[in-house]
Enzyme design. Sequence first.
Site, PDB file in Angstrom:
ATOM      1  N   HIS A   1      37.348  43.635  38.349  1.00  0.00           N
ATOM      2  CA  HIS A   1      37.508  42.224  38.718  1.00  0.00           C
ATOM      3  C   HIS A   1      37.527  41.308  37.501  1.00  0.00           C
ATOM      4  CE1 HIS A   1      37.991  39.294  41.731  1.00  0.00           C
ATOM      5  NE2 HIS A   1      37.123  39.743  42.616  1.00  0.00           N
TER       6      HIS A   1
ATOM      7  N   ASP B   1      42.462  40.039  40.034  1.00  0.00           N
ATOM      8  CA  ASP B   1      41.970  39.251  41.163  1.00  0.00           C
ATOM      9  C   ASP B   1      42.193  40.008  42.462  1.00  0.00           C
ATOM     10  OD1 ASP B   1      41.208  37.149  39.531  1.00  0.00           O
ATOM     11  OD2 ASP B   1      43.172  36.170  39.683  1.00  0.00           O
TER      12      ASP B   1
END
Length: 552
Positions: free
Chosen positions: A525, A529
């Site tokens: 992450h 995204d």
Amino acid sequence: MSTDVVMPQMGESIFEGTITKWLKKTGDAVQKDEPLFEISTDKVDAEIPSPVAGVLAEIKVPEGATVEVNSVVAVVAESDGAGANREREAPPSPRPRVAKADETAREPAPAEPSKPRPAHSGALAHTEVVMPQMGESIFEGTITRWLKKEGDQVQRDEPLFEISTDKVDAEIPAPVSGVLTEIKVPVGSTVQINTVVAVIGGEGKRARAVGAPAASGAAPSPAAAAEAHVAAPPSPASPAVPAAPAEPGPEIEGARIRSSPLVRRMAREHKLDLGRIAGTGYEGRITREDVIRYMSDRGSAAPGPTSTVPPAAVTTGQPISTRTPAPQVPQGLVPMTRMRSIIAQRMIESRRTSAHAYSVYKVDMTRIEQRNGVKLTYMPFIAAAVVEALGKYPILNASLENGSIRYHQNVHLGIAVALEWGLIVPVVTSAEDRSFLGLARAIADLAERARTRKLKPEEASGSTFTLTNSGVFGGEYGTPIINQPESAILAIGGLRKEPTVLTDAEGNDTIAIRSVQHFCVGFDHRLIDGADAGKFMLDVQRTLETWDREIG
């Protein structure tokens, strides 16, 4: 004129190899590029060709010995024996490893690591046994068991001790025949590779000790004992040390069955005849998986008249613990093996490095099933869909390097393959340039060669995205740990039939039985995204559910 034949370096970070078989014997004529010997490393088994044409004048390293790369293992002369005893200069090598060897060559009495090291103690020659390097980036090992004791006679290639590393638990054979005169490293100790752990022959501790008075009378001197061991046939144990002999391997038709202590213990516990089990390991070695498969095929029943379960036990409602022999479970606190400890360390490192996040998607594979039939597995279809989607969403094929994002120009697709000794990730390089059939063949070829130890080292490194089939054992989906330094990984769940609501173009709903799989994408992450991961997975899902391309 003579030419030295050296142990080749089979890939980056591989610094040694084991000679498993000589294909020629001393005095044989050889042609240039004709296979001369076979070697085995942690990632590849290979035939090594002769560098020149001539006569094999000298074999310097016996079968079963492990030596560093660039070590001289044989000499090829222009004619029978010619040049075998001449002074030879080691050929230059581009590897810094050779420079290190050249430096040590200036020291007195150098000893080559990773192979038997002959030395002298007075008039008695002895061989030092060293901790071997069992694979890439493995620099130490733990001795978990000595299979012989000081004073025991050992034969060359006979299992001498057991070790555990982060990648393998293995039996280490004796490099030469003789007497185990000294054990230098006790059970439970962890030492670096090339550390001397034992001595065979010479005046070791046990050789000196047998000269002490004993209840049965004076023992011979070390020199006499050594001579007696050379002249006499091998004995299983020294009479001067009344202890239980090391467990011999099972035998069949006069030949020793290759198996590990774990396999032999399983055979004892389940009362199995190892002579009836087909070995699929190296040179027919019986593995743990072979035993489990054999028991599964036989219904996991212990054979023969040794069973103590009465026939009535099946129908009298007795507790299952009295009907089925319970497996032996370790009690209390059991230390982790070296392999388990390192695996745990690497998994934690990946967790700490990447901010793991996951998304799970259900994919209707019915169309693939209808078009595929039984000709191919589903993996090539999934791989093709993934490669296509990575071209549209390259962030999932990228890596984070020193605060910057590296976008890889090619898709090097890693395919996780479960092996009997662990897990390996062969890589389909430049997967985006391959046709569907080319991709399918590459996957099948790499998986097969991974299971048979035929991979080249470079074929198991450099991946940019990994597929792992966590559903092969029936699980719906898994949440995989990212294969560093990649940024994403896709876990494929088990295929199963489910009732599914289908909506047609006019909005009408029907229920049908469909073949579905759950796919779980794990992503870092820090640079990916959730929206990008979702778009990527929707593209993969759409391609598989509407597959309309030819596979021929």
